[in-house]
Every structure is written in C-alpha cells, then in structure tokens.
Design an enzyme around this catalytic site. Structure first.
Site, PDB file in Angstrom:
ATOM      1  N   ASP A  89      -7.341  -1.206  -4.834  1.00  0.00           N
ATOM      2  CA  ASP A  89      -8.141  -0.559  -3.659  1.00  0.00           C
ATOM      3  C   ASP A  89      -9.202   0.090  -4.188  1.00  0.00           C
ATOM      4  O   ASP A  89     -10.100  -0.369  -4.061  1.00  0.00           O
ATOM      5  CB  ASP A  89      -8.111  -0.105  -2.440  1.00  0.00           C
ATOM      6  CG  ASP A  89      -6.415  -1.563  -1.941  1.00  0.00           C
ATOM      7  OD1 ASP A  89      -7.283  -2.417  -2.160  1.00  0.00           O
ATOM      8  OD2 ASP A  89      -6.044  -0.978  -0.525  1.00  0.00           O
ATOM      9  N   ASP A 128       0.664  -0.876  -0.317  1.00  0.00           N
ATOM     10  CA  ASP A 128      -0.195  -0.343   0.360  1.00  0.00           C
ATOM     11  C   ASP A 128       1.028   1.092   0.048  1.00  0.00           C
ATOM     12  O   ASP A 128       1.546   1.192   0.184  1.00  0.00           O
ATOM     13  CB  ASP A 128      -1.105   0.069   1.060  1.00  0.00           C
ATOM     14  CG  ASP A 128      -2.293  -1.046   0.862  1.00  0.00           C
ATOM     15  OD1 ASP A 128      -2.750  -1.626   0.819  1.00  0.00           O
ATOM     16  OD2 ASP A 128      -2.472  -1.402   2.413  1.00  0.00           O
TER      17      ASP A 128
END
Length: 167
Positions: A146, A124
């Site tokens: 995401d 991330d």
C-alpha cells in the site's frame, strides 16, 4: 512508430521486485509472530503493529460484499499492472522519476495481488491512531504494498502537475 522505446525504463522493474519481496517478507513475519486481529507491538502511543485481514480495497472498501470483490480486485490489479508495464516500456529510461513511480505502483499492486490469489485477502499490519480518554480514531491498517502504491501514485501526480521531464 515502434511500440516500445529502445532505451526504456524496464530496469526499473527491479524496484517492483524489491517492493514485492519486502511486502511478502513483512507479511510473512507478521503472520508468523502475531495472532490474527491482535496487537503485536505498541511501537509508540500512536502506532502499533497488528495482524488483520482486508478482503476489500483501500480503507476496506467493499470488504463485506460476499466474496465477489476478491476476483474484481484481482482483475483490477492485473489490468493496471499490465497497462503500467506497457507504459513503463514506452517510457524512456531518462525519465527516472516517472519510471520509478510506475515501478512502485506495479510492485505494490502485485504484492497485494499475491495475497488475494493465495489467501483470498490482503494482510495489513501498520496501524496509526489517535487515542485519548474520550476519543479514539484509527487510520485503516495498511502494508508495504500500500505504501508503494501511494508513493508511486503521488510521484506520478506530482510529475504530472509540476515536473516536465526532458523528452
């Protein structure tokens, strides 16, 4: 009754492929240029590009569960992607927004699945936060996959509530 629609949304899988490619390229660039758990670039006073690992799901759900969650989330990603692929092949290509929503979720699920299989965690790197002298709140870091999952799911919910595409 045939299992799949003749003129189905299979061409929308190109959107899934695009999501996977963008997701993997951006993750590669992050790993290559920013040390783990470091802020690489402060873009604005409320947004930074960082490099973190997430062993859990959204919002680091189950991240500290000892490792079994990796295989659980891999299974979930494969099951959901498979079910959505079948749904896409049963959806007429004229239902463009539905096909796009499904394709985005598939692409995002596969993008994060690649990380889990190859690395054991998801990379991330997008971090939004609020910071003052006495207050700090950070939204959990996320990535391109995401974004695709959330946008695709939101699109499907909106279509489900408001948009009846022609049959």
């Amino acid at each position: 009754m045939t299992l799949f629609v003749k003129e189905n949304g299979s061409k929308f899988l190109l959107w899934s492929l695009l999501v996977v490619i963008l997701d993997q390229i951006t993750k590669y660039l992050i790993v290559d240029s920013i040390p783990l758990n470091e802020i690489g670039y402060r873009v604005t006073p409320f947004f930074s590009i960082i490099h973190v690992h997430n062993e859990g799901a959204a919002f680091s759900f189950l991240a500290q569960s000892g490792g079994w969650q990796r295989y659980f989330f891999m299974f979930i990603a494969i099951a959901i992607s498979s079910a959505l692929l079948i749904a896409l092949l049963r959806t007429p290509k004229a239902h463009k927004w539905t096909c796009l929503g499904i394709a985005l979720v598939i692409g995002g699920a596969i993008g994060n699945l690649i990380d889990r299989v190859a690395l054991g965690h998801v990379i991330d790197f997008l971090l939004f936060y609020l910071k003052t002298d006495s207050f700090f709140y950070a939204y959990p870091a996320f990535n391109v996959a995401d974004i695709a999952v959330c946008c695709g799911a939101a699109l499907l919910v909106i279509i489900g509530f408001f948009g009846k595409e022609k049959k």
